[in-house]
Design a protein around this motif. Structure first.
Motif, short mmCIF file in Angstrom:
data_model
loop_
_atom_site.label_atom_id
_atom_site.label_comp_id
_atom_site.label_asym_id
_atom_site.label_seq_id
_atom_site.Cartn_x
_atom_site.Cartn_y
_atom_site.Cartn_z
N UNK A 7 16.24 44.08 36.51
CA UNK A 7 17.58 44.61 36.26
C UNK A 7 17.86 45.67 37.32
N UNK A 8 19.12 45.78 37.74
CA UNK A 8 19.44 46.82 38.74
C UNK A 8 19.24 48.22 38.16
N UNK A 9 18.89 49.14 39.03
CA UNK A 9 18.68 50.53 38.65
C UNK A 9 19.62 51.38 39.49
N UNK A 10 20.33 52.28 38.85
CA UNK A 10 21.21 53.20 39.56
C UNK A 10 20.52 54.53 39.69
N UNK A 25 27.44 59.57 45.34
CA UNK A 25 26.23 60.21 44.86
C UNK A 25 25.34 59.26 44.09
N UNK A 26 25.57 57.95 44.30
CA UNK A 26 24.73 56.96 43.61
C UNK A 26 24.32 55.87 44.59
N UNK A 27 23.18 55.28 44.30
CA UNK A 27 22.76 54.09 45.04
C UNK A 27 22.17 53.11 44.05
N UNK A 28 22.37 51.83 44.33
CA UNK A 28 21.94 50.77 43.44
C UNK A 28 20.70 50.07 44.01
N UNK A 29 19.68 49.97 43.19
CA UNK A 29 18.48 49.23 43.55
C UNK A 29 18.51 47.91 42.77
N UNK A 65 18.61 61.73 39.01
CA UNK A 65 18.30 60.97 37.80
C UNK A 65 18.49 59.48 38.09
N UNK A 66 18.10 58.64 37.14
CA UNK A 66 18.29 57.21 37.32
C UNK A 66 18.48 56.53 35.97
#
Length: 155
Positions: free
Chosen positions: A68-71, A95-99, A131-132
């Motif tokens: 599942x993607x993680x922000x 201020x976010x990146x998606x893994x 945070x994530x």
């Protein structure tokens, strides 16, 4: 001929099998997933005031494959001696990146610009992981939480 094959197996393959069998669960590096940031394994670095290039500062996810993607949420804190547009350009916005699945590194991209500095001011730029969405550890596991931020000082 058969002896030759058996000797080969004993010399080359058997040691590998024994080594693999001796690994315990404690040696698996992904039991405790975490995010961290560094540049060439350093948490503090310096850039010269006359630098004129673009650099990718890597954020890493250390974990087993995620399905599942993680922000990941982060901030960029700018000292009072630096000014975006004059000293640098923050190419990675937000201020976010998606893994997504199979992604283990993302970049905060900064284009450095040549400009004289006021040495009496705070000429740092700090990329701090906050945070994530999976509540994974931020920074290296352990009480010190190393590599939860990267401090870049323009000199």
């Amino acid at each position: 001929m058969m002896n030759k094959h058996i000797k080969y197996l004993m010399r080359c393959i058997l040691p590998v099998l024994l080594l693999a069998a001796s690994c315990s669960k404690e040696s698996v590096p992904y039991d405790h997933p975490f995010f961290h940031i560094n540049f060439e394994n350093n948490s503090t670095i310096e850039v010269l005031a006359n630098r004129r290039d673009t650099v990718d500062y890597k954020v890493y996810l250390s974990s087993a494959l995620q399905f599942e993607p993680i922000t990941l949420n982060y901030e960029v804190k700018i000292g009072d001696g630096l000014l975006e547009g004059r000293d640098f350009e923050l190419i990675t916005k937000g201020g976010t990146m998606n893994f997504a699945q199979g992604i283990f590194e993302r970049s905060v991209r900064i284009a450095w610009k040549e400009f004289p500095l006021d040495a009496t001011k705070n000429n740092t730029l700090t990329i701090r992981l906050l945070s994530n969405s999976k509540n994974y550890t931020i920074g290296m596991p352990g009480p010190d939480g190393l590599q939860r931020e990267l401090v870049i000082t323009k000199k």
